[in-house]
Design a protein around this motif. Structure first.
Motif, PDB file in Angstrom:
ATOM      1  N   ALA A  31      28.176 -11.023  32.546  1.00  0.00           N
ATOM      2  CA  ALA A  31      28.357 -10.926  31.096  1.00  0.00           C
ATOM      3  C   ALA A  31      27.010 -10.592  30.454  1.00  0.00           C
ATOM      4  N   THR A  32      26.952  -9.458  29.763  1.00  0.00           N
ATOM      5  CA  THR A  32      25.701  -9.031  29.131  1.00  0.00           C
ATOM      6  C   THR A  32      25.620  -9.570  27.716  1.00  0.00           C
ATOM      7  N   ALA A  33      24.514 -10.218  27.412  1.00  0.00           N
ATOM      8  CA  ALA A  33      24.323 -10.762  26.064  1.00  0.00           C
ATOM      9  C   ALA A  33      22.964 -10.333  25.532  1.00  0.00           C
ATOM     10  N   ILE A  34      22.875 -10.188  24.207  1.00  0.00           N
ATOM     11  CA  ILE A  34      21.585  -9.890  23.583  1.00  0.00           C
ATOM     12  C   ILE A  34      21.075 -11.144  22.883  1.00  0.00           C
ATOM     13  N   ILE A  35      19.756 -11.199  22.729  1.00  0.00           N
ATOM     14  CA  ILE A  35      19.150 -12.251  21.916  1.00  0.00           C
ATOM     15  C   ILE A  35      18.003 -11.594  21.165  1.00  0.00           C
ATOM     16  N   VAL A  36      17.839 -11.950  19.877  1.00  0.00           N
ATOM     17  CA  VAL A  36      16.873 -11.203  19.072  1.00  0.00           C
ATOM     18  C   VAL A  36      15.987 -12.119  18.229  1.00  0.00           C
ATOM     19  N   ARG A  37      14.695 -11.816  18.269  1.00  0.00           N
ATOM     20  CA  ARG A  37      13.716 -12.522  17.427  1.00  0.00           C
ATOM     21  C   ARG A  37      13.514 -11.696  16.165  1.00  0.00           C
ATOM     22  N   GLY A  79      31.839  -0.351  24.788  1.00  0.00           N
ATOM     23  CA  GLY A  79      31.556   0.846  24.007  1.00  0.00           C
ATOM     24  C   GLY A  79      30.363   0.760  23.074  1.00  0.00           C
ATOM     25  N   GLU A  80      29.589  -0.307  23.184  1.00  0.00           N
ATOM     26  CA  GLU A  80      28.452  -0.517  22.289  1.00  0.00           C
ATOM     27  C   GLU A  80      27.139  -0.237  23.005  1.00  0.00           C
ATOM     28  N   THR A  81      26.133   0.248  22.274  1.00  0.00           N
ATOM     29  CA  THR A  81      24.787   0.232  22.842  1.00  0.00           C
ATOM     30  C   THR A  81      24.209  -1.155  22.589  1.00  0.00           C
ATOM     31  N   LEU A  82      23.133  -1.481  23.299  1.00  0.00           N
ATOM     32  CA  LEU A  82      22.511  -2.796  23.104  1.00  0.00           C
ATOM     33  C   LEU A  82      21.987  -2.935  21.673  1.00  0.00           C
ATOM     34  N   GLU A  83      21.413  -1.850  21.141  1.00  0.00           N
ATOM     35  CA  GLU A  83      20.872  -1.908  19.781  1.00  0.00           C
ATOM     36  C   GLU A  83      21.989  -2.106  18.749  1.00  0.00           C
ATOM     37  N   GLU A  84      23.121  -1.447  18.962  1.00  0.00           N
ATOM     38  CA  GLU A  84      24.262  -1.649  18.054  1.00  0.00           C
ATOM     39  C   GLU A  84      24.736  -3.100  18.114  1.00  0.00           C
ATOM     40  N   CYS A  85      24.713  -3.640  19.310  1.00  0.00           N
ATOM     41  CA  CYS A  85      25.127  -5.031  19.490  1.00  0.00           C
ATOM     42  C   CYS A  85      24.186  -5.965  18.726  1.00  0.00           C
ATOM     43  N   VAL A  86      22.875  -5.721  18.815  1.00  0.00           N
ATOM     44  CA  VAL A  86      21.891  -6.542  18.105  1.00  0.00           C
ATOM     45  C   VAL A  86      22.173  -6.504  16.599  1.00  0.00           C
ATOM     46  N   ARG A  87      22.329  -5.283  16.077  1.00  0.00           N
ATOM     47  CA  ARG A  87      22.557  -5.108  14.640  1.00  0.00           C
ATOM     48  C   ARG A  87      23.864  -5.795  14.198  1.00  0.00           C
ATOM     49  N   ARG A  88      24.926  -5.626  14.995  1.00  0.00           N
ATOM     50  CA  ARG A  88      26.225  -6.214  14.655  1.00  0.00           C
ATOM     51  C   ARG A  88      26.169  -7.740  14.685  1.00  0.00           C
ATOM     52  N   GLU A  89      25.575  -8.298  15.750  1.00  0.00           N
ATOM     53  CA  GLU A  89      25.524  -9.764  15.861  1.00  0.00           C
ATOM     54  C   GLU A  89      24.740 -10.382  14.701  1.00  0.00           C
ATOM     55  N   VAL A  90      23.628  -9.740  14.337  1.00  0.00           N
ATOM     56  CA  VAL A  90      22.808 -10.274  13.247  1.00  0.00           C
ATOM     57  C   VAL A  90      23.588 -10.216  11.939  1.00  0.00           C
ATOM     58  N   LYS A  91      24.260  -9.083  11.709  1.00  0.00           N
ATOM     59  CA  LYS A  91      25.048  -8.937  10.484  1.00  0.00           C
ATOM     60  C   LYS A  91      26.190  -9.962  10.447  1.00  0.00           C
ATOM     61  N   GLU A  92      26.905 -10.072  11.567  1.00  0.00           N
ATOM     62  CA  GLU A  92      28.056 -10.985  11.620  1.00  0.00           C
ATOM     63  C   GLU A  92      27.636 -12.442  11.444  1.00  0.00           C
ATOM     64  N   GLU A  93      26.551 -12.827  12.111  1.00  0.00           N
ATOM     65  CA  GLU A  93      26.199 -14.249  12.127  1.00  0.00           C
ATOM     66  C   GLU A  93      25.378 -14.675  10.921  1.00  0.00           C
ATOM     67  N   THR A  94      24.599 -13.739  10.329  1.00  0.00           N
ATOM     68  CA  THR A  94      23.673 -14.169   9.267  1.00  0.00           C
ATOM     69  C   THR A  94      23.767 -13.336   7.990  1.00  0.00           C
ATOM     70  N   ASN A  95      24.450 -12.202   8.045  1.00  0.00           N
ATOM     71  CA  ASN A  95      24.567 -11.298   6.899  1.00  0.00           C
ATOM     72  C   ASN A  95      23.271 -10.526   6.614  1.00  0.00           C
ATOM     73  N   LEU A  96      22.289 -10.576   7.526  1.00  0.00           N
ATOM     74  CA  LEU A  96      21.013  -9.899   7.269  1.00  0.00           C
ATOM     75  C   LEU A  96      21.003  -8.493   7.860  1.00  0.00           C
ATOM     76  N   GLU A  97      20.170  -7.633   7.241  1.00  0.00           N
ATOM     77  CA  GLU A  97      19.896  -6.304   7.784  1.00  0.00           C
ATOM     78  C   GLU A  97      18.552  -6.373   8.508  1.00  0.00           C
ATOM     79  N   ILE A  98      18.430  -5.649   9.607  1.00  0.00           N
ATOM     80  CA  ILE A  98      17.164  -5.662  10.345  1.00  0.00           C
ATOM     81  C   ILE A  98      16.713  -4.243  10.654  1.00  0.00           C
ATOM     82  N   THR A  99      15.438  -4.121  10.999  1.00  0.00           N
ATOM     83  CA  THR A  99      14.887  -2.812  11.350  1.00  0.00           C
ATOM     84  C   THR A  99      13.908  -2.978  12.518  1.00  0.00           C
TER      85      THR A  99
END
Ligand SMILES: [Zn+2]
Length: 257
Positions: free
Chosen positions: A132-138, A168-188
Protein backbone atom coordinates in the motif's frame (compact mmCIF):
# COMPACT_ATOMS: atom_id res chain seq x y z
CA UNK A 1 25.27 -20.09 10.94
CA UNK A 2 21.88 -18.51 10.38
CA UNK A 3 19.71 -15.77 11.79
CA UNK A 4 16.27 -16.89 12.99
CA UNK A 5 13.73 -14.07 12.82
CA UNK A 6 10.93 -15.33 15.01
CA UNK A 7 7.60 -13.60 15.26
CA UNK A 8 4.68 -14.06 17.58
CA UNK A 9 1.93 -11.82 16.16
CA UNK A 10 3.55 -8.36 15.82
CA UNK A 11 6.40 -9.05 18.22
CA UNK A 12 9.87 -10.42 17.62
CA UNK A 13 11.39 -13.01 19.91
CA UNK A 14 14.86 -11.63 20.59
CA UNK A 15 17.88 -13.07 22.36
CA UNK A 16 18.36 -10.97 25.47
CA UNK A 17 15.73 -8.61 24.08
CA UNK A 18 18.34 -7.16 21.72
CA UNK A 19 19.29 -9.54 18.88
CA UNK A 20 18.03 -12.23 16.50
CA UNK A 21 18.63 -15.82 17.55
CA UNK A 22 21.61 -17.16 15.65
CA UNK A 23 23.29 -20.48 15.01
CA UNK A 24 21.89 -23.81 13.87
CA UNK A 25 18.13 -24.23 13.77
CA UNK A 26 16.82 -24.06 17.36
CA UNK A 27 15.63 -27.52 18.39
CA UNK A 28 12.45 -26.18 19.89
CA UNK A 29 11.19 -24.61 16.64
CA UNK A 30 8.12 -26.34 15.18
CA UNK A 31 8.71 -28.74 12.26
CA UNK A 32 6.83 -28.83 8.99
CA UNK A 33 5.90 -25.13 8.85
CA UNK A 34 6.82 -22.74 6.06
CA UNK A 35 10.09 -20.97 6.77
CA UNK A 36 10.47 -17.69 4.91
CA UNK A 37 13.86 -17.57 3.26
CA UNK A 38 15.19 -14.02 3.34
CA UNK A 39 18.23 -12.43 1.70
CA UNK A 40 21.56 -13.03 3.43
CA UNK A 41 22.47 -10.64 6.22
CA UNK A 42 25.97 -10.13 7.66
CA UNK A 43 27.14 -13.17 5.66
CA UNK A 44 24.51 -15.37 7.33
CA UNK A 45 21.50 -17.08 5.85
CA UNK A 46 18.31 -15.69 7.28
CA UNK A 47 14.97 -17.37 8.01
CA UNK A 48 11.71 -16.13 9.44
CA UNK A 49 8.77 -17.97 10.94
CA UNK A 50 5.56 -17.01 12.68
CA UNK A 51 4.82 -18.91 15.87
CA UNK A 52 1.51 -19.84 17.45
CA UNK A 53 0.80 -19.07 21.07
CA UNK A 54 1.85 -22.57 22.15
CA UNK A 55 4.97 -22.66 19.95
CA UNK A 56 6.06 -19.29 21.36
CA UNK A 57 5.57 -20.52 24.95
CA UNK A 58 7.59 -23.69 24.28
CA UNK A 59 10.44 -21.73 22.73
CA UNK A 60 10.56 -19.17 25.54
CA UNK A 61 10.38 -21.86 28.25
CA UNK A 62 13.39 -23.57 26.67
CA UNK A 63 15.27 -20.29 26.24
CA UNK A 64 16.69 -20.33 29.79
CA UNK A 65 15.21 -16.91 30.51
CA UNK A 66 17.14 -15.27 27.68
CA UNK A 67 14.34 -14.83 25.13
CA UNK A 68 12.13 -11.78 25.19
CA UNK A 69 9.20 -10.52 23.13
CA UNK A 70 9.81 -7.08 21.60
CA UNK A 71 7.23 -5.34 19.39
CA UNK A 72 8.52 -4.76 15.85
CA UNK A 73 8.20 -0.97 16.25
CA UNK A 74 10.12 -1.03 19.53
CA UNK A 75 12.81 -3.24 17.99
CA UNK A 76 13.95 -0.18 15.99
CA UNK A 77 15.51 1.08 19.23
CA UNK A 78 17.49 -2.08 19.97
CA UNK A 79 18.38 -3.69 16.64
CA UNK A 80 20.93 -2.47 14.08
CA UNK A 81 19.00 -0.68 11.30
CA UNK A 82 19.73 -3.44 8.75
CA UNK A 83 18.25 -6.00 11.16
CA UNK A 84 15.15 -3.90 11.86
CA UNK A 85 14.58 -3.56 8.09
CA UNK A 86 15.00 -7.30 7.54
CA UNK A 87 12.53 -7.98 10.37
CA UNK A 88 10.09 -5.63 8.62
CA UNK A 89 10.48 -7.54 5.36
CA UNK A 90 9.87 -10.78 7.25
CA UNK A 91 6.74 -9.36 8.88
CA UNK A 92 5.37 -8.33 5.48
CA UNK A 93 5.93 -11.84 4.09
CA UNK A 94 4.22 -13.35 7.13
CA UNK A 95 1.29 -10.95 6.65
CA UNK A 96 1.10 -11.99 2.98
CA UNK A 97 1.16 -15.65 3.97
CA UNK A 98 -1.62 -15.19 6.52
CA UNK A 99 -3.91 -13.12 4.29
CA UNK A 100 -3.48 -14.75 0.85
CA UNK A 101 -4.51 -18.36 1.29
CA UNK A 102 -6.85 -18.87 -1.68
CA UNK A 103 -6.79 -17.86 -5.32
CA UNK A 104 -8.88 -14.76 -6.04
CA UNK A 105 -9.80 -16.15 -9.49
CA UNK A 106 -10.78 -19.78 -8.84
CA UNK A 107 -10.79 -20.15 -5.04
CA UNK A 108 -8.24 -22.98 -4.91
CA UNK A 109 -5.50 -23.07 -2.25
CA UNK A 110 -2.31 -21.08 -2.90
CA UNK A 111 1.16 -22.50 -2.26
CA UNK A 112 4.54 -20.80 -2.01
CA UNK A 113 6.17 -20.54 -5.45
CA UNK A 114 9.30 -18.42 -4.88
CA UNK A 115 10.62 -16.81 -1.69
CA UNK A 116 8.38 -13.81 -2.38
CA UNK A 117 5.40 -15.16 -4.33
CA UNK A 118 2.61 -17.73 -4.15
CA UNK A 119 0.94 -19.69 -6.92
CA UNK A 120 -2.55 -21.18 -7.26
CA UNK A 121 -2.48 -24.98 -7.10
CA UNK A 122 -5.23 -25.21 -9.77
CA UNK A 123 -5.01 -22.37 -12.31
CA UNK A 124 -1.38 -21.38 -11.81
CA UNK A 125 -2.05 -17.69 -11.07
CA UNK A 126 1.00 -16.19 -9.34
CA UNK A 127 0.66 -13.40 -6.76
CA UNK A 128 3.10 -11.20 -4.87
CA UNK A 129 2.51 -9.23 -1.67
CA UNK A 130 0.57 -6.05 -2.41
CA UNK A 131 2.20 -2.92 -1.04
CA UNK A 132 0.00 0.00 0.00
CA UNK A 133 1.58 3.27 -1.14
CA UNK A 134 1.04 6.27 1.10
CA UNK A 135 2.30 9.85 1.01
CA UNK A 136 3.27 12.02 3.95
CA UNK A 137 3.98 15.73 3.64
CA UNK A 138 5.72 18.40 5.70
CA UNK A 139 4.03 21.76 5.09
CA UNK A 140 5.89 24.82 6.29
CA UNK A 141 4.87 28.48 6.53
CA UNK A 142 7.81 30.75 7.37
CA UNK A 143 9.19 29.42 10.68
CA UNK A 144 6.15 27.22 11.37
CA UNK A 145 5.21 23.67 10.45
CA UNK A 146 1.73 22.19 10.12
CA UNK A 147 1.21 19.38 12.62
CA UNK A 148 -1.92 17.29 12.93
CA UNK A 149 -3.37 14.73 15.29
CA UNK A 150 -5.19 11.93 13.59
CA UNK A 151 -8.00 10.24 15.48
CA UNK A 152 -6.30 6.85 15.06
CA UNK A 153 -2.97 7.98 16.64
CA UNK A 154 -2.19 6.18 19.84
CA UNK A 155 -0.53 8.50 22.34
CA UNK A 156 -0.44 12.27 22.51
CA UNK A 157 1.91 13.11 19.69
CA UNK A 158 1.31 15.18 16.58
CA UNK A 159 2.26 14.09 13.07
CA UNK A 160 2.08 15.23 9.47
CA UNK A 161 -0.69 15.02 6.90
CA UNK A 162 -0.62 11.58 5.26
CA UNK A 163 -2.84 9.39 3.14
CA UNK A 164 -3.05 6.56 0.65
CA UNK A 165 -2.39 6.85 -3.06
CA UNK A 166 -5.49 6.26 -5.17
CA UNK A 167 -5.59 4.52 -8.54
CA UNK A 168 -4.69 6.72 -11.48
CA UNK A 169 -3.03 9.42 -9.38
CA UNK A 170 0.49 10.78 -9.43
CA UNK A 171 2.19 11.08 -6.05
CA UNK A 172 2.09 14.88 -6.29
CA UNK A 173 -1.64 14.84 -7.06
CA UNK A 174 -2.13 12.60 -4.06
CA UNK A 175 -0.21 15.05 -1.82
CA UNK A 176 -2.30 17.99 -3.04
CA UNK A 177 -5.59 16.08 -2.69
CA UNK A 178 -4.86 14.74 0.80
CA UNK A 179 -3.87 18.18 2.08
CA UNK A 180 -6.98 19.77 0.58
CA UNK A 181 -9.28 17.02 1.87
CA UNK A 182 -7.86 16.88 5.38
CA UNK A 183 -7.07 20.55 6.07
CA UNK A 184 -8.63 22.69 3.30
CA UNK A 185 -5.20 24.27 2.61
CA UNK A 186 -3.51 24.97 -0.72
CA UNK A 187 0.18 24.14 -1.04
CA UNK A 188 3.01 24.82 -3.46
CA UNK A 189 6.60 23.69 -4.14
CA UNK A 190 5.85 20.01 -3.61
CA UNK A 191 9.21 18.19 -3.53
CA UNK A 192 10.20 14.56 -3.04
CA UNK A 193 12.06 13.95 0.23
CA UNK A 194 12.56 10.21 0.69
CA UNK A 195 10.75 6.96 1.28
CA UNK A 196 10.68 4.01 3.62
CA UNK A 197 9.15 0.59 3.88
CA UNK A 198 6.42 0.66 6.53
CA UNK A 199 5.66 -2.91 7.58
CA UNK A 200 2.51 -2.08 9.59
CA UNK A 201 1.38 -4.26 7.91
CA UNK A 202 2.55 -3.69 4.32
CA UNK A 203 3.09 -0.09 3.29
CA UNK A 204 5.53 2.14 1.49
CA UNK A 205 5.65 5.69 2.85
CA UNK A 206 6.74 8.39 0.39
CA UNK A 207 7.81 11.65 2.03
CA UNK A 208 7.36 15.12 0.51
CA UNK A 209 7.95 18.69 1.52
CA UNK A 210 5.70 21.59 0.53
CA UNK A 211 4.98 25.18 1.38
CA UNK A 212 1.73 26.74 2.47
CA UNK A 213 0.15 28.72 -0.37
CA UNK A 214 -3.28 29.74 0.95
CA UNK A 215 -6.57 28.77 2.54
CA UNK A 216 -7.92 28.59 6.09
CA UNK A 217 -7.45 25.48 8.21
CA UNK A 218 -10.65 23.47 8.28
CA UNK A 219 -10.44 19.88 9.47
CA UNK A 220 -11.96 16.85 7.94
CA UNK A 221 -13.98 15.47 10.81
CA UNK A 222 -13.53 11.76 10.20
CA UNK A 223 -9.72 11.69 10.20
CA UNK A 224 -8.15 14.53 12.16
CA UNK A 225 -8.88 15.76 15.67
CA UNK A 226 -6.49 18.76 15.73
CA UNK A 227 -4.26 20.66 13.32
CA UNK A 228 -2.23 23.82 13.74
CA UNK A 229 0.92 25.57 12.62
CA UNK A 230 3.63 25.38 15.29
CA UNK A 231 6.77 27.49 15.49
CA UNK A 232 10.06 25.51 15.41
CA UNK A 233 10.79 26.35 19.08
CA UNK A 234 7.28 25.53 20.36
CA UNK A 235 6.63 22.05 19.02
CA UNK A 236 4.31 19.61 20.79
CA UNK A 237 5.26 15.95 21.17
CA UNK A 238 6.37 14.64 17.76
CA UNK A 239 6.60 11.07 16.40
CA UNK A 240 9.28 8.51 17.19
CA UNK A 241 12.63 8.55 15.33
CA UNK A 242 11.76 5.55 13.21
CA UNK A 243 9.02 7.29 11.24
CA UNK A 244 9.20 9.28 8.01
CA UNK A 245 7.19 12.01 9.80
CA UNK A 246 9.99 12.47 12.32
CA UNK A 247 12.69 12.41 9.61
CA UNK A 248 10.85 15.21 7.78
CA UNK A 249 10.44 17.28 10.96
CA UNK A 250 14.07 16.75 12.07
CA UNK A 251 15.30 17.74 8.60
CA UNK A 252 13.40 21.03 8.88
CA UNK A 253 14.60 21.68 12.46
CA UNK A 254 18.23 21.51 11.27
CA UNK A 255 17.67 24.98 9.76
CA UNK A 256 17.23 26.41 13.27
CA UNK A 257 20.09 24.67 15.10
ZN1 LIG B 1 -6.63 -20.21 -9.27
Amino acid sequence: MSYWILFYQDALILDGGTSFLQGAEPETLPRGKHYHTLPWLDGKSCYAISLTDKEKDTLIENGKGKLELVALRASYDVLPLSHYLMAGKARELIHFDETVKYCSLCGSPMKWHTDISKQCTACGREVWPSIATAIIVRITRDDEVLLVRAKNFRGNYYGLVAGFLETGETLEECVRREVKEETNLEITHIRYFGNQSWPYPSGQMIGFTAEYAGGTLRLQDEELSTAAFFRYDHLPEIPHKLSMARMLIDDWLKKYE
